[in-house]
Write an enzyme that holds these catalytic residues in place. Structure first.
Site: not given
Ligand code: P1T
Length: 386
Positions: A50, A103, A176, A201
């Protein structure tokens, strides 16, 4: 080094040191934990996956380089990257200014979680005009969140102009950059503080991995984000890190083809008698075409359009199209099509959709890299069914 070379080599150099296996491809380091010699001696670099993992490290290094950043951080999804950023940099009572076209999931996260549960105030503004951003600043404003081009209406904001406003008011500007990928636009070079991508994407490009990332150069902001990446734990898995390293290698060739196909389709649709309007930053009819040429090095593969008529006509078209899969998401090699008001942006209140000009019958396409003649022929046959 040019971006085409960075995409293939950065973060994936063969390990030729003693004991290194010399793999030319990054191994998938699945270990959740890493051994040490003695309790009071540092490990060989990793403790627990992690906190840090060699496969993710390789990806984070490449991501940073692609955006001209010092640091890259990879997360389990685009929204996980956004959540980590908000948790790291904001507290109750702070105010955020965001583009009013975003979005749907980003807007849902900001409004339904950070506003409703944590009392972070959010102002959604039409950031096509930078003055609207400046006018929304108040004493509690900490962060400006921009998406450009926006999803799904492909509106642009002037990153350099908004970066100047952010600097003057000591605010953090986040962009973004999902729709352009690191190939067509680099917001840090235009003055933004942090770049975010949904790597789901274009960056991965094959619709087979969900991920997100942040890139930045400020040491202090990086320290906070890195702390929360570990403390909150929304990390990208080693397998997905490998997938994105792999997908990125072809980003340059893919983006060129996405753009060439999209430009041809946008022109074709614009001339079609059954099409009311086409929104694509590469068309001269796009109201911000000049800004697109100024701050982007290409126009991308996303197009939105409306047919003459309404929802019934849109439905007939969607039911008859064959090569474009009716599905959410974007940026993969295969063409996708969707109806934002009913799918990706259904969580945005109808009044807010109407305010920004997002009609129920707007269709959004993610143009893939199939042969463009097949895609145009497919669109024509579906249009004939109306
Ligand atoms: O889906 P995820 O990886 O969590 O990324 C969220 C996200 C963030 N920013 C932009 C601009 C996005 O387009 C997305 C995800 N978008 C879709 C799933 C979509 O179909 O528009």
């Amino acid at each position: 080094m040019k971006i085409e070379t960075q995409l293939i080599h950065i973060g994936e150099e063969p390990n030729l040191k003693e004991g290194g296996s010399g793999d030319v491809v990054m191994p998938i380091h699945l270990a959740s934990t890493f051994a040490r010699q003695k309790v009071d001696e540092p490990t060989a670099g990793y403790e627990y996956s992690r906190s840090g993992n060699p496969t993710r490290d390789g990806l984070e290094k490449r991501l940073a380089t692609l955006e001209g950043a010092t640091y890259g951080l990879a997360f389990a999804s685009g929204l996980a990257a956004e959540t980590t950023l908000f948790l790291s940099l904001l507290k109750t009572g702070d105010h955020v200014i965001a583009f009013d076209d975003l979005y749907g999931g980003s807007r849902r996260l900001f409004s339904r979680i950070f506003h409703e549960n944590f009392d972070v105030a959010i102002s959604y503004v039409d950031a096509r005009n930078p003055e609207n951003v400046e006018a929304a600043i108040n004493d509690n404003t900490r962060l400006i969140w921009m998406e450009t081009p926006t999803n799904p209406l492909l509106k642009l904001c002037d990153i350099a102009a908004i970066a100047e406003i952010a600097k003057a008011h000591h605010l953090i500007l986040v962009v973004d950059n999902t729709f352009m990928s690191a190939y067509f636009q680099n917001p840090l070079k235009l003055g933004a503080d942090i770049v975010m991508h949904s790597t789901t994407k274009y960056m991965n490009g094959h619709s087979d991995s969900v991920g997100g990332c942040l890139m930045l150069s400020d040491d202090h902001l990086h320290e906070k984000l890195r702390f929360t990446q570990n403390a909150a734990g929304a990390i990208l898995s080693p397998f997905d890190s490998f997938m994105i390293l792999r997908g990125l290698k072809t980003l340059a060739v893919r983006m060129k083809q996405h753009e060439a196909n999209a430009l041809a389709i946008a022109h074709h649709l614009e001339a079609h008698p059954k099409v009311k309007r086409v929104i694509y930053p590469g068309l001269e009819s796009h109201p911000q075409h000049d800004l697109a040429k100024k701050q982007m090095s290409g126009f991308g593969g996303m197009i939105s359009f409306e047919l003459n008529g309404g929802l019934a006509e849109a439905n007939t078209f969607l039911e008859n199209i064959r090569y474009f899969a009716l599905a959410e998401s974007l940026g993969g090699v295969e063409s996708l099509i969707e109806c934002p008001a009913l799918m990706t942006h259904a969580s945005v209140p109808k009044a807010a959709r109407e305010q920004i000009g997002l009609s129920d019958s707007l269709i959004r396409i993610s143009v893939g890299i199939e042969h463009v003649d097949d895609l145009i022929e497919d669109m024509d046959q579906a249009l004939r069914q109306i």
